[in-house]
Write a protein that holds these residues in place. Structure first.
Motif, mmCIF file in Angstrom:
data_model
loop_
_atom_site.group_PDB
_atom_site.id
_atom_site.type_symbol
_atom_site.label_atom_id
_atom_site.label_comp_id
_atom_site.label_asym_id
_atom_site.label_seq_id
_atom_site.Cartn_x
_atom_site.Cartn_y
_atom_site.Cartn_z
ATOM 1 N N UNK A 53 75.629 27.496 14.324
ATOM 2 C CA UNK A 53 74.466 28.166 14.453
ATOM 3 C C UNK A 53 74.387 29.508 13.925
ATOM 4 N N UNK A 54 75.459 30.105 14.208
ATOM 5 C CA UNK A 54 75.512 31.757 13.717
ATOM 6 C C UNK A 54 75.556 31.931 12.150
ATOM 7 N N UNK A 55 76.382 31.031 11.742
ATOM 8 C CA UNK A 55 76.400 30.834 10.211
ATOM 9 C C UNK A 55 75.072 30.659 9.584
ATOM 10 N N UNK A 56 74.704 29.428 10.207
ATOM 11 C CA UNK A 56 73.250 29.199 9.572
ATOM 12 C C UNK A 56 72.244 30.174 9.760
ATOM 13 N N UNK A 57 72.198 30.819 10.909
ATOM 14 C CA UNK A 57 71.085 32.173 11.065
ATOM 15 C C UNK A 57 71.533 33.219 10.171
ATOM 16 N N UNK A 58 72.824 33.487 9.685
ATOM 17 C CA UNK A 58 73.137 34.756 8.808
ATOM 18 C C UNK A 58 72.530 34.264 7.402
ATOM 19 N N UNK A 59 72.891 32.839 7.032
ATOM 20 C CA UNK A 59 72.290 32.383 5.753
ATOM 21 C C UNK A 59 70.922 32.387 5.790
ATOM 22 N N UNK A 60 70.326 32.283 6.643
ATOM 23 C CA UNK A 60 68.776 32.435 6.641
ATOM 24 C C UNK A 60 68.112 33.691 6.421
ATOM 25 N N UNK A 61 68.826 34.797 7.320
ATOM 26 C CA UNK A 61 68.574 36.083 7.240
ATOM 27 C C UNK A 61 68.873 36.505 5.773
ATOM 28 N N UNK A 62 69.826 36.008 4.838
ATOM 29 C CA UNK A 62 70.176 36.660 3.559
ATOM 30 C C UNK A 62 69.299 35.626 2.737
ATOM 31 N N UNK A 63 68.644 34.804 2.870
ATOM 32 C CA UNK A 63 67.843 33.715 2.204
ATOM 33 C C UNK A 63 69.096 33.112 1.119
ATOM 34 N N UNK A 64 69.830 32.710 1.761
ATOM 35 C CA UNK A 64 71.205 31.970 1.000
ATOM 36 C C UNK A 64 70.977 30.533 1.147
ATOM 37 N N UNK A 65 70.127 29.956 0.387
ATOM 38 C CA UNK A 65 69.811 28.719 0.209
ATOM 39 C C UNK A 65 70.978 27.574 -0.037
ATOM 40 N N UNK A 66 71.714 28.176 -0.789
ATOM 41 C CA UNK A 66 73.066 27.197 -1.180
ATOM 42 C C UNK A 66 73.763 27.181 0.104
ATOM 43 N N UNK A 67 73.841 28.303 0.964
ATOM 44 C CA UNK A 67 74.647 28.428 2.209
ATOM 45 C C UNK A 67 74.073 27.557 3.263
ATOM 46 N N UNK A 68 72.630 27.498 3.353
ATOM 47 C CA UNK A 68 71.984 26.751 3.981
ATOM 48 C C UNK A 68 72.406 25.290 3.911
ATOM 49 N N UNK A 69 72.194 24.741 2.711
ATOM 50 C CA UNK A 69 72.097 23.404 2.333
ATOM 51 C C UNK A 69 73.690 22.864 2.640
ATOM 52 N N UNK A 70 74.768 23.590 2.303
ATOM 53 C CA UNK A 70 76.094 23.599 2.421
ATOM 54 C C UNK A 70 76.193 23.444 4.100
ATOM 55 N N UNK A 71 75.676 24.236 4.661
ATOM 56 C CA UNK A 71 75.890 24.120 6.416
ATOM 57 C C UNK A 71 75.240 22.744 6.629
ATOM 58 N N UNK A 72 73.980 22.599 6.437
ATOM 59 C CA UNK A 72 73.474 21.302 6.761
ATOM 60 C C UNK A 72 74.306 19.977 6.326
ATOM 61 N N UNK A 73 74.866 19.911 5.241
ATOM 62 C CA UNK A 73 75.742 19.101 4.786
ATOM 63 C C UNK A 73 76.986 18.704 5.769
ATOM 64 N N UNK A 74 77.582 19.899 5.798
ATOM 65 C CA UNK A 74 78.734 19.902 7.049
ATOM 66 C C UNK A 74 78.330 19.615 8.235
ATOM 67 N N UNK A 75 77.299 19.784 8.696
ATOM 68 C CA UNK A 75 76.707 19.358 10.262
ATOM 69 C C UNK A 75 76.599 17.903 10.149
ATOM 70 N N UNK A 76 75.886 17.464 9.126
ATOM 71 C CA UNK A 76 75.511 16.066 9.164
ATOM 72 C C UNK A 76 76.977 15.116 9.021
ATOM 73 N N UNK A 77 77.837 15.713 8.444
ATOM 74 C CA UNK A 77 78.952 14.789 8.528
ATOM 75 C C UNK A 77 80.027 15.081 9.450
ATOM 76 N N UNK A 78 79.720 15.985 10.423
ATOM 77 C CA UNK A 78 80.532 16.430 11.502
ATOM 78 C C UNK A 78 80.282 15.561 12.698
ATOM 79 N N UNK A 79 81.060 14.420 12.890
ATOM 80 C CA UNK A 79 81.016 13.765 14.226
ATOM 81 C C UNK A 79 81.410 14.223 15.152
ATOM 82 N N UNK A 80 82.226 15.468 15.342
ATOM 83 C CA UNK A 80 82.619 15.903 16.610
ATOM 84 C C UNK A 80 81.741 16.665 17.368
#
Length: 113
Positions: A53-80
Protein backbone atom coordinates in the motif's frame (compact mmCIF):
# COMPACT_ATOMS: atom_id res chain seq x y z
CA UNK A 1 18.19 3.70 13.52
CA UNK A 2 18.32 1.21 10.64
CA UNK A 3 21.59 -0.23 11.90
CA UNK A 4 20.15 -0.62 15.40
CA UNK A 5 17.21 -2.55 13.94
CA UNK A 6 19.63 -4.79 12.08
CA UNK A 7 21.74 -5.33 15.18
CA UNK A 8 18.64 -6.38 17.12
CA UNK A 9 17.48 -8.74 14.38
CA UNK A 10 14.31 -6.81 13.54
CA UNK A 11 15.18 -6.59 9.87
CA UNK A 12 13.69 -10.01 9.08
CA UNK A 13 10.04 -8.91 9.17
CA UNK A 14 7.95 -6.51 7.10
CA UNK A 15 6.91 -4.27 10.01
CA UNK A 16 10.20 -2.38 10.47
CA UNK A 17 10.43 -1.89 6.72
CA UNK A 18 6.86 -0.60 6.66
CA UNK A 19 7.82 2.01 9.26
CA UNK A 20 10.76 3.05 7.07
CA UNK A 21 8.54 2.99 3.95
CA UNK A 22 6.06 5.29 5.67
CA UNK A 23 8.78 7.62 6.95
CA UNK A 24 10.27 7.94 3.48
CA UNK A 25 6.85 8.28 1.86
CA UNK A 26 5.83 11.11 4.16
CA UNK A 27 9.18 12.87 3.77
CA UNK A 28 8.99 12.63 -0.04
CA UNK A 29 12.07 10.40 -0.28
CA UNK A 30 10.42 7.85 -2.56
CA UNK A 31 13.70 6.67 -4.10
CA UNK A 32 14.61 5.21 -0.73
CA UNK A 33 11.48 3.06 -0.83
CA UNK A 34 12.81 1.37 -3.96
CA UNK A 35 16.08 0.65 -2.15
CA UNK A 36 14.14 -0.86 0.74
CA UNK A 37 12.11 -3.01 -1.68
CA UNK A 38 15.34 -4.29 -3.19
CA UNK A 39 16.74 -5.02 0.28
CA UNK A 40 13.58 -6.93 1.22
CA UNK A 41 13.80 -8.96 -1.99
CA UNK A 42 17.46 -9.77 -1.39
CA UNK A 43 16.73 -10.92 2.16
CA UNK A 44 13.64 -12.89 1.18
CA UNK A 45 11.36 -10.79 3.41
CA UNK A 46 7.71 -11.14 2.42
CA UNK A 47 5.62 -8.06 1.81
CA UNK A 48 2.36 -7.47 3.60
CA UNK A 49 -0.59 -5.33 2.56
CA UNK A 50 0.92 -2.26 4.23
CA UNK A 51 4.20 -2.69 2.33
CA UNK A 52 2.33 -2.85 -0.95
CA UNK A 53 0.00 0.00 0.00
CA UNK A 54 2.71 2.49 0.91
CA UNK A 55 4.83 1.50 -2.08
CA UNK A 56 1.81 1.85 -4.41
CA UNK A 57 0.94 5.26 -2.96
CA UNK A 58 4.51 6.48 -3.52
CA UNK A 59 4.36 5.35 -7.16
CA UNK A 60 1.04 7.17 -7.61
CA UNK A 61 2.44 10.41 -6.20
CA UNK A 62 5.45 10.08 -8.53
CA UNK A 63 3.24 9.16 -11.54
CA UNK A 64 5.38 6.02 -11.87
CA UNK A 65 3.18 3.95 -14.19
CA UNK A 66 5.72 1.16 -14.52
CA UNK A 67 5.94 0.93 -10.73
CA UNK A 68 2.15 0.86 -10.35
CA UNK A 69 1.82 -1.91 -12.93
CA UNK A 70 4.66 -3.93 -11.38
CA UNK A 71 3.14 -3.64 -7.90
CA UNK A 72 -0.31 -4.70 -9.14
CA UNK A 73 1.28 -7.70 -10.84
CA UNK A 74 3.06 -8.66 -7.62
CA UNK A 75 -0.12 -8.21 -5.60
CA UNK A 76 -2.10 -10.41 -7.98
CA UNK A 77 0.45 -13.21 -7.69
CA UNK A 78 0.93 -12.97 -3.90
CA UNK A 79 -1.30 -15.63 -2.38
CA UNK A 80 -0.05 -14.91 1.14
CA UNK A 81 -1.62 -11.47 1.51
CA UNK A 82 -5.31 -10.58 1.68
CA UNK A 83 -5.99 -7.27 -0.04
CA UNK A 84 -8.68 -4.69 0.00
CA UNK A 85 -9.04 -4.77 -3.77
CA UNK A 86 -11.46 -1.88 -3.81
CA UNK A 87 -8.94 0.42 -2.17
CA UNK A 88 -5.97 -1.00 -4.10
CA UNK A 89 -7.70 -0.58 -7.46
CA UNK A 90 -8.91 2.89 -6.52
CA UNK A 91 -5.36 4.01 -5.65
CA UNK A 92 -4.00 2.50 -8.88
CA UNK A 93 -6.76 4.11 -10.95
CA UNK A 94 -5.97 7.44 -9.32
CA UNK A 95 -2.37 7.07 -10.48
CA UNK A 96 -3.39 6.20 -14.01
CA UNK A 97 -5.82 9.13 -14.13
CA UNK A 98 -3.08 11.44 -12.94
CA UNK A 99 -0.77 10.38 -15.76
CA UNK A 100 -3.39 10.22 -18.46
CA UNK A 101 -4.09 6.68 -19.73
CA UNK A 102 -7.86 6.62 -19.11
CA UNK A 103 -8.26 3.09 -20.46
CA UNK A 104 -6.04 1.71 -17.70
CA UNK A 105 -7.84 3.84 -15.11
CA UNK A 106 -11.20 2.45 -16.16
CA UNK A 107 -9.86 -1.10 -16.20
CA UNK A 108 -8.60 -0.75 -12.63
CA UNK A 109 -11.88 0.70 -11.45
CA UNK A 110 -13.77 -2.14 -13.12
CA UNK A 111 -11.55 -4.67 -11.31
CA UNK A 112 -12.60 -3.20 -7.98
CA UNK A 113 -16.18 -4.41 -8.06
Amino acid sequence: MVQQMKDLGFNRAALPYNVLFNLNYKSGNHEKINSLVQEMDEKGICYDRFTYGIWLSACVVDSNMTGITDILTRIASDSEVVFDWLLTCYVAAKGYIKSGPMDKSLARLEMSH
